[in-house]
Write a protein that holds these residues in place. Structure first.
Motif, short mmCIF file in Angstrom:
data_model
loop_
_atom_site.label_atom_id
_atom_site.label_comp_id
_atom_site.label_asym_id
_atom_site.label_seq_id
_atom_site.Cartn_x
_atom_site.Cartn_y
_atom_site.Cartn_z
N LYS A 56 0.85 -1.19 0.00
CA LYS A 56 0.00 0.00 0.00
C LYS A 56 0.89 1.23 0.00
O LYS A 56 1.92 1.26 0.64
N ARG A 57 0.46 2.24 -0.75
CA ARG A 57 1.17 3.52 -0.74
C ARG A 57 0.51 4.44 0.28
O ARG A 57 -0.56 4.14 0.80
N SER A 58 1.11 5.58 0.55
CA SER A 58 0.59 6.50 1.55
C SER A 58 -0.72 7.18 1.10
O SER A 58 -1.49 7.65 1.92
N VAL A 59 -0.97 7.21 -0.20
CA VAL A 59 -2.19 7.80 -0.73
C VAL A 59 -3.30 6.75 -0.72
O VAL A 59 -3.08 5.59 -1.07
N GLU A 60 -4.49 7.16 -0.32
CA GLU A 60 -5.62 6.23 -0.22
C GLU A 60 -5.90 5.55 -1.57
O GLU A 60 -5.87 6.19 -2.62
N ASN A 61 -6.14 4.26 -1.53
CA ASN A 61 -6.48 3.41 -2.68
C ASN A 61 -5.34 3.23 -3.68
O ASN A 61 -5.58 2.78 -4.79
N GLN A 62 -4.12 3.59 -3.31
CA GLN A 62 -3.00 3.41 -4.23
C GLN A 62 -2.08 2.30 -3.73
O GLN A 62 -1.79 2.21 -2.54
N TYR A 63 -1.61 1.50 -4.69
CA TYR A 63 -0.78 0.34 -4.39
C TYR A 63 0.35 0.24 -5.42
O TYR A 63 0.17 0.60 -6.57
N GLU A 64 1.48 -0.29 -4.96
CA GLU A 64 2.59 -0.64 -5.84
C GLU A 64 2.63 -2.15 -5.95
O GLU A 64 2.62 -2.85 -4.93
N ASN A 94 -4.35 2.66 -8.83
CA ASN A 94 -5.43 3.19 -8.00
C ASN A 94 -6.57 2.20 -8.12
O ASN A 94 -7.06 1.93 -9.23
N ILE A 95 -6.97 1.62 -6.99
CA ILE A 95 -7.97 0.55 -7.00
C ILE A 95 -9.08 0.90 -6.02
O ILE A 95 -8.82 1.20 -4.85
N THR A 96 -10.32 0.85 -6.51
CA THR A 96 -11.48 1.07 -5.65
C THR A 96 -12.52 -0.01 -5.94
O THR A 96 -12.55 -0.60 -7.02
N GLY A 97 -13.36 -0.26 -4.94
CA GLY A 97 -14.48 -1.19 -5.12
C GLY A 97 -14.15 -2.64 -4.90
O GLY A 97 -15.01 -3.50 -5.10
N VAL A 98 -12.93 -2.96 -4.51
CA VAL A 98 -12.56 -4.36 -4.26
C VAL A 98 -12.72 -4.62 -2.77
O VAL A 98 -12.12 -3.92 -1.95
N PRO A 99 -13.55 -5.61 -2.40
CA PRO A 99 -13.70 -5.92 -0.97
C PRO A 99 -12.35 -6.27 -0.34
O PRO A 99 -11.48 -6.85 -0.98
N GLU A 100 -12.18 -5.91 0.92
CA GLU A 100 -10.91 -6.09 1.62
C GLU A 100 -10.41 -7.53 1.56
O GLU A 100 -9.22 -7.76 1.39
#
Length: 161
Positions: A56-64, A94-100
């Motif tokens: 996870k990156r420091s910005v919400e919904n962002q991943y490397e 940037n990923i949204t809408g994926v259940p945890e």
């Protein structure tokens, strides 16, 4: 009823994935055959190892998501190393809408699928520019890699008998 047939309140959020950037974090190509002054006819035997990592990156919904390749080509006769290519390729998503509970497999399966064509092109260009025929990687089954890693971790966690 909602327009898509789901009842109000039960509608699943729509999954969205955007690639924000891609880059080579680290790369090394070693032409061992040229360093040793070898030449002539060779029958290459190529071994490709794939490792994946996501954070996870420091910005919400962002991943490397990093795909790491270790490629070694040896001569079938004698086993002499022809070349070694190590490559760490990263996609920023940037990923949204994926259940945890589905995020981990999503990051390690879907994200590498999106960056793989670019990774394949880099491998082809580097091997060609290094004096070899371009290495065109076969498709990688990221689902199998994910399942194998889960099985390996479960085996490690199981009590020894």
């Amino acid at each position: 009823m909602a327009e898509n047939g789901a009842t109000e309140g039960t509608q699943q959020p729509q999954v969205q994935m955007n690639i924000l950037g891609q880059y080579i974090r680290d790369m090394s190509f070693e032409n061992v055959m040229a360093q040793n002054g070898a030449g002539g006819e060779v029958q290459p035997d190529v071994n490709v190892a794939v490792n994946l990592d996501a954070k996870k990156r420091s910005v919400e919904n962002q991943y490397e998501v990093m795909t790491k390749l270790n490629i070694e080509s040896k001569n079938k006769e004698g086993g002499d190393v022809l070349f070694v290519l190590e490559l760490e390729y990263v996609g920023v998503f940037n990923i949204t809408g994926v259940p945890e509970d589905q995020l981990h497999p999503f990051l390690l399966i879907e994200c590498p699928r999106m960056t793989f064509p670019f990774l394949r092109r880099i491998v082809s260009d580097v091997t060609r520019d290094g004096g070899f025929p371009p290495l065109n990687l076969d498709n990688i089954d990221f689902v199998a890699i994910y399942r194998n890693e889960l099985a390996r971790r479960q085996a490690e966690a199981a009590p020894q008998q």
